[in-house]
Design a protein around this motif. Structure first.
Motif, PDB file in Angstrom:
ATOM      1  N   GLY A 174      62.793  46.366  62.814  1.00  0.00           N
ATOM      2  CA  GLY A 174      63.934  47.097  62.792  1.00  0.00           C
ATOM      3  C   GLY A 174      64.801  47.081  61.562  1.00  0.00           C
ATOM      4  N   PRO A 175      66.083  47.222  61.668  1.00  0.00           N
ATOM      5  CA  PRO A 175      66.891  47.488  60.420  1.00  0.00           C
ATOM      6  C   PRO A 175      66.720  46.492  59.382  1.00  0.00           C
ATOM      7  CG  PRO A 175      68.310  47.965  62.393  1.00  0.00           C
ATOM      8  CD  PRO A 175      66.898  47.534  62.773  1.00  0.00           C
ATOM      9  N   GLY A 176      66.622  46.785  58.257  1.00  0.00           N
ATOM     10  CA  GLY A 176      66.654  45.606  57.072  1.00  0.00           C
ATOM     11  C   GLY A 176      65.060  45.180  56.916  1.00  0.00           C
ATOM     12  N   MET A 177      64.051  45.764  57.379  1.00  0.00           N
ATOM     13  CA  MET A 177      62.765  45.235  57.475  1.00  0.00           C
ATOM     14  C   MET A 177      61.771  45.971  56.240  1.00  0.00           C
ATOM     15  SD  MET A 177      62.394  42.524  59.062  1.00  0.00           S
ATOM     16  CE  MET A 177      60.659  42.259  59.012  1.00  0.00           C
ATOM     17  N   HIS A 178      62.634  47.008  55.456  1.00  0.00           N
ATOM     18  CA  HIS A 178      62.008  47.321  54.111  1.00  0.00           C
ATOM     19  C   HIS A 178      60.855  48.282  54.435  1.00  0.00           C
ATOM     20  CE1 HIS A 178      63.929  44.713  51.034  1.00  0.00           C
ATOM     21  NE2 HIS A 178      64.755  45.607  51.545  1.00  0.00           N
ATOM     22  N   LYS A 179      60.893  49.130  55.787  1.00  0.00           N
ATOM     23  CA  LYS A 179      59.762  50.024  55.987  1.00  0.00           C
ATOM     24  C   LYS A 179      59.878  51.096  55.133  1.00  0.00           C
ATOM     25  CE  LYS A 179      61.509  50.554  60.189  1.00  0.00           C
ATOM     26  NZ  LYS A 179      62.681  49.960  59.899  1.00  0.00           N
ATOM     27  N   GLY A 180      61.043  51.653  55.028  1.00  0.00           N
ATOM     28  CA  GLY A 180      61.320  52.828  54.191  1.00  0.00           C
ATOM     29  C   GLY A 180      60.662  52.354  52.691  1.00  0.00           C
ATOM     30  N   ARG A 181      61.224  51.282  52.136  1.00  0.00           N
ATOM     31  CA  ARG A 181      60.644  50.836  50.891  1.00  0.00           C
ATOM     32  C   ARG A 181      59.283  50.693  50.573  1.00  0.00           C
ATOM     33  NH1 ARG A 181      64.031  46.113  47.714  1.00  0.00           N
ATOM     34  NH2 ARG A 181      62.639  46.061  45.934  1.00  0.00           N
ATOM     35  N   LEU A 182      58.490  50.176  51.498  1.00  0.00           N
ATOM     36  CA  LEU A 182      57.094  49.982  51.486  1.00  0.00           C
ATOM     37  C   LEU A 182      56.435  51.618  51.269  1.00  0.00           C
ATOM     38  CD1 LEU A 182      54.445  48.795  51.483  1.00  0.00           C
ATOM     39  CD2 LEU A 182      54.615  48.171  53.847  1.00  0.00           C
ATOM     40  N   VAL A 237      73.361  50.429  76.761  1.00  0.00           N
ATOM     41  CA  VAL A 237      73.323  49.669  75.108  1.00  0.00           C
ATOM     42  C   VAL A 237      72.258  48.984  75.030  1.00  0.00           C
ATOM     43  CG1 VAL A 237      74.826  48.286  73.675  1.00  0.00           C
ATOM     44  CG2 VAL A 237      76.036  49.883  75.073  1.00  0.00           C
ATOM     45  N   SER A 238      71.628  48.373  75.963  1.00  0.00           N
ATOM     46  CA  SER A 238      70.571  47.275  75.667  1.00  0.00           C
ATOM     47  C   SER A 238      69.377  48.247  75.146  1.00  0.00           C
ATOM     48  CB  SER A 238      69.859  46.614  76.933  1.00  0.00           C
ATOM     49  OG  SER A 238      68.938  45.870  76.837  1.00  0.00           O
ATOM     50  N   THR A 239      68.941  49.327  75.877  1.00  0.00           N
ATOM     51  CA  THR A 239      67.925  50.514  75.567  1.00  0.00           C
ATOM     52  C   THR A 239      68.147  50.769  74.147  1.00  0.00           C
ATOM     53  OG1 THR A 239      67.887  50.997  77.824  1.00  0.00           O
ATOM     54  CG2 THR A 239      66.675  52.311  76.348  1.00  0.00           C
ATOM     55  N   LEU A 240      69.402  51.027  73.825  1.00  0.00           N
ATOM     56  CA  LEU A 240      69.653  51.791  72.388  1.00  0.00           C
ATOM     57  C   LEU A 240      69.300  50.624  71.552  1.00  0.00           C
ATOM     58  CD1 LEU A 240      72.944  53.565  73.193  1.00  0.00           C
ATOM     59  CD2 LEU A 240      70.763  54.503  72.657  1.00  0.00           C
ATOM     60  N   LEU A 241      69.827  49.518  71.736  1.00  0.00           N
ATOM     61  CA  LEU A 241      69.510  48.325  70.648  1.00  0.00           C
ATOM     62  C   LEU A 241      67.915  48.176  70.579  1.00  0.00           C
ATOM     63  CD1 LEU A 241      71.957  45.845  71.905  1.00  0.00           C
ATOM     64  CD2 LEU A 241      71.907  46.895  69.480  1.00  0.00           C
ATOM     65  N   THR A 242      67.072  48.171  71.809  1.00  0.00           N
ATOM     66  CA  THR A 242      65.781  48.017  71.793  1.00  0.00           C
ATOM     67  C   THR A 242      65.094  49.292  70.714  1.00  0.00           C
ATOM     68  OG1 THR A 242      65.762  46.751  73.848  1.00  0.00           O
ATOM     69  CG2 THR A 242      63.615  47.951  73.034  1.00  0.00           C
ATOM     70  N   ASP A 243      65.664  50.277  71.325  1.00  0.00           N
ATOM     71  CA  ASP A 243      65.081  51.475  70.561  1.00  0.00           C
ATOM     72  C   ASP A 243      65.339  51.633  68.797  1.00  0.00           C
ATOM     73  OD1 ASP A 243      64.022  52.577  73.000  1.00  0.00           O
ATOM     74  OD2 ASP A 243      65.654  53.937  73.064  1.00  0.00           O
ATOM     75  N   THR A 244      66.447  50.967  68.622  1.00  0.00           N
ATOM     76  CA  THR A 244      66.633  50.756  67.030  1.00  0.00           C
ATOM     77  C   THR A 244      65.798  49.727  66.357  1.00  0.00           C
ATOM     78  OG1 THR A 244      68.820  51.436  67.663  1.00  0.00           O
ATOM     79  CG2 THR A 244      68.794  50.513  65.553  1.00  0.00           C
ATOM     80  N   GLY A 245      65.029  48.840  67.262  1.00  0.00           N
ATOM     81  CA  GLY A 245      64.366  47.681  66.547  1.00  0.00           C
ATOM     82  C   GLY A 245      65.163  46.451  66.797  1.00  0.00           C
ATOM     83  N   TRP A 246      66.218  46.148  67.335  1.00  0.00           N
ATOM     84  CA  TRP A 246      66.675  44.875  67.466  1.00  0.00           C
ATOM     85  C   TRP A 246      66.069  44.135  68.739  1.00  0.00           C
ATOM     86  CZ3 TRP A 246      69.464  43.382  63.457  1.00  0.00           C
ATOM     87  CH2 TRP A 246      70.170  44.250  62.541  1.00  0.00           C
TER      88      TRP A 246
END
Length: 745
Positions: A50-58, A514-523
């Motif tokens: 999810g957010p903050g996991m540095h996928k793009g950085r890798l 909202v729950s589905t959107l959070l899951t799709d965002t990686g939370w």
């Protein structure tokens, strides 16, 4: 960032000379050849987190480390540039065609081993859809085709012939031909221009080129082996839009990969080219990225083979819902998984045999889990940023270390931001971890003034990474809605909050939305907390308390939920339903269902009443429902006490130790009062508990165990269990998000 910092991110071995990416691409960062992992059938590798996991950085580090040795293209699928370019000629372009053309342009000027690449197959497809330009004249079509003029012919290398099959169709030839058609009076007849273009493509091809176009575009749906029909169908599908356009775009992606394959498979390519080309798709959860992934996965499932290494990012831990053919999570077969700590890449193979061409796309994926930082890595990061020695022996540093570990949950980006903000921050006496969120942070290089680190993180983790499926009308209020939902536990109380805070709006989000959107965002998700990521929840709670003076917004939300569950309890009671199992005492103990945040409506109401200032009422309720049911009572106590503490002076520790004068009453009630506040300290998880609180818990439970009421003696065993958990800073009742928190300690 230097090598020493990279080691703190947990994925450095992937980038080493003999690491995962060296074997996937067939060449090390230094240029040495490496044995190839997988092949000739390749999985699509998805970096998940999810957010903050540095996928793009890798992905960027893969590009920076390997692109000088093998042709590796980094593509940001969320960049607006492709949509902007496509909007200029929506009938002849799309975000996908602009992205593919961009990849081809970059590779057509690549100067590494083996030289640049030519894309005649891709050019043929892009050229025929050029007939959809808005002007419709032959001149306009010619101008559109000319945009791709550098693609069909590879740049000549000194001493080498071009060697491409596109002999005779060089830069300017197609444009000159179509311009001449205007003089012949064809005017605005796109079909005539398209026919003339096809004539130019086929009449001027060398024999091998005609055979190659027949092989490629003769396989287009409905072409029946006829390449002219295939190209015409491709142009028609592109003009039709929607799913038909997706088919055309996917086929153009296949043509690009076929061009790359031809560059490697030819006699000269076999001698001069090494490794594999790579396409790195950042933000691949976007519509553009998902379309590209769907296309390549569908092709490979159907038997198409190419050597292009596709590495994308995925927010969802399962790689994305589109991979699983609509199956619910419990029924879908999970893709193969690789974790950096595993060392070598896992074995991977595609299912074969009857029906294999219909299996979910997940069968063609290898998920690479982005690692959370360990407790040791978090400590090293905070120590690295400390700016001065501490005369008190490092007590403040240890307190900061613990706060960073708990609030970050091990997310690398959050760790780095919190550690930077806390470098010279001193935790107040008796501090809550959330106090660190007020530490000022100035981002390097942006020239902006300092801001509290919580504001920076919410901008970067929430506002800068909005859910892909979030409707436009809700984007402006997304952070505010999540802020209010930080006090929710399940979908029912989340819906209560959403109805209140979206009142008067025509289009509303439900808790399920909202729950589905959070899951799709990686939370993540949790059975006890609607905002399941512990660190995100604490940032939102912190923001909620500061929305209005004196924490008024905080108290209003808890009062709203308290009153809702009070009304529900009254309604259930009026209907003859039993809303509080054993509320009258004497009910047998029973286990709570695993999928419920609370054992009863009343415990849910008491939880919000406790947080909104009703501690004395909660104590009276607990004291009245304890006799005869110690086991269930302890579970209810943990339900009620799973709550954040308001953002003011915290007197719970003193009250738990009996140092705060409370209204005089029976010994049972006074002891329950102290126990409630001790458990609340333990269950909030934003302060270290340690041995002192553990001893307090055990002493209070032992006092209750010797009192004169039915079942009191059973509390002695609970005293031992809770003391051991609290002494080791473990939650008294586990849930998904506290399990994750415990793994980071």
């Amino acid at each position: 960032m230097g090598e020493s910092v990279r080691e703190d991110l947990g994925y450095e071995k992937l980038l080493e000379q003999d690491g995962f990416f060296a074997h996937l691409l067939g060449r090390s960062p230094s240029g040495a050849e490496r044995d190839l992992t997988y092949g000739p059938d390749l999985p699509v590798v998805l970096l998940t987190g999810g957010p903050g996991m540095h996928k793009g950085r890798l992905l960027r580090e893969v590009r920076d480390g390997f692109a000088a040795k093998v042709p590796v293209i980094h593509l940001d699928c969320a960049s607006p540039v492709f949509e902007v370019r496509a909007a200029a000629e929506p009938g002849a372009r799309s975000a996908a065609t602009e992205a593919l053309a961009e990849v081809a342009r970059r590779l057509s000027s690549w100067q590494g081993t083996g030289g640049s690449f030519a894309f005649p197959r891709l050019f043929a497809g892009l050229a025929v859809i050029a007939s959809g330009v808005a002007d419709g004249t032959s001149a306009a079509v010619a101008a559109e085709v000319e945009r791709y003029g550098e693609l069909p012919q590879r740049q000549r290398l000194r001493g080498l012939a071009a060697g491409d099959f596109w002999t005779g169709v060089l830069h300017g030839t197609v444009r000159n031909l179509l311009t001449a058609l205007v003089a012949d009076g064809l005017g605005q007849y796109p079909a005539a221009a398209s026919t003339a273009l096809l004539d130019a493509l086929f009449d001027r091809l060398a024999p091998r080129g005609r055979v190659e176009l027949q092989r490629i575009y003769g396989a287009y749906p409905g072409a029946a082996g006829q390449p002219r029909h295939g190209l015409s169908n491709l142009a028609d599908d592109f003009q039709a839009g929607d799913e038909a356009r997706e088919v055309a775009e996917g086929f153009l992606f296949r043509a690009l990969r076929e061009d790359l394959e031809a560059a490697y498979a030819s006699a000269s390519g076999w001698l001069r080219r090494v490794g594999r080309p790579g396409l790195l798709l950042d933000h691949a959860e976007s519509p553009l990225g998902e379309g590209l992934l769907r296309a390549v996965l569908t092709d490979r499932r159907g038997g198409q083979r190419d050597r292009v290494v596709i590495v994308g990012t995925a927010r969802r831990p399962d790689g994305g819902a589109f991979l699983h053919a609509g199956l619910p999570p419990g029924d879908a077969s999970p893709p193969a998984v690789f974790r950096p700590a595993d060392g070598k890449a896992p074995a991977w193979s595609r299912r074969t045999g009857e029906g294999s061409d219909q299996v979910p796309l997940a069968d063609g994926v290898l998920l690479l889990r982005m690692p959370l930082l360990t407790g040791d890595q978090i400590r090293r990061e905070t120590e690295r940023r400390q700016t001065r020695a501490e005369p008190e022996g490092g007590a403040n540093r240890r307190r900061v270390d613990g706060a960073v570990a708990r609030l970050s949950g091990g997310r690398p980006h959050t760790v780095m931001r919190l550690a930077a903000a806390a470098a010279s921050f001193r935790m107040p006496a008796g501090a809550n971890d959330r106090d660190v969120l007020d530490a000022p942070l100035r981002l390097p290089g942006d020239g902006a003034p300092e801001r509290p680190v919580a504001q920076v993180l919410l901008q970067e983790l929430v506002l800068d990474q909005l859910p892909v499926g979030l409707p436009d009308e809700h984007r402006a209020q997304w952070l505010d809605l999540l802020t209010h939902l930080s006090v929710a536990h399940d979908e029912e109380c989340a819906d209560v909050l959403l109805r209140h805070h979206q009142s008067g709006q025509v289009h509303r989000l439900t808790a399920h939305n909202v729950s589905t959107l959070l899951t799709d965002t990686g939370w993540p998700s949790c059975e006890r907390h609607f905002i399941a990521d512990f660190g995100l929840r604490q940032m939102l709670v912190h923001r909620l308390y500061g929305l209005r003076p004196g924490g008024a917004a905080w108290h209003a939300d808890h009062h709203l939920l308290r009153d809702h569950y009070a009304e529900r309890a009254a309604a259930d009671e009026g209907a003859g339903s039993r809303t509080d199992d054993g509320a009258g005492g004497g009910a047998p103990d029973q286990q709570a269902p695993d999928d419920r945040a609370f054992r009863s409506v009343t415990t849910h109401r008491m939880n919000h009443h406790l947080v909104s200032g009703g501690a004395d009422d909660v104590v009276s309720h607990l004291a009245g429902t304890l006799p005869g049911r110690p086991g269930e009572w302890c579970a209810e106590l943990l339900d009620i006490a799973q709550a954040p503490y308001p953002g003011d002076v915290d007197g719970r520790r003193e009250r738990a130790q009996g140092l705060v004068a409370v209204e005089d009453g029976p010994a049972l009630q006074r002891t329950v009062d102290q126990l409630l506040h001790a458990v609340w300290l333990c269950e909030e998880r934003t302060r270290p508990t340690g041995r002192e609180t553990a001893r307090t818990l055990a002493r209070l439970l032992e006092l209750l165990s010797i009192m004169d009421f039915p079942g009191a003696g059973k509390l002695s065993k609970t005293a031992t269990e809770w003391r051991e958990l609290a002494a080791n800073d473990q939650p008294l009742r586990r849930c998904t998000c506290t399990e994750q928190l415990g793994r980071r300690r």
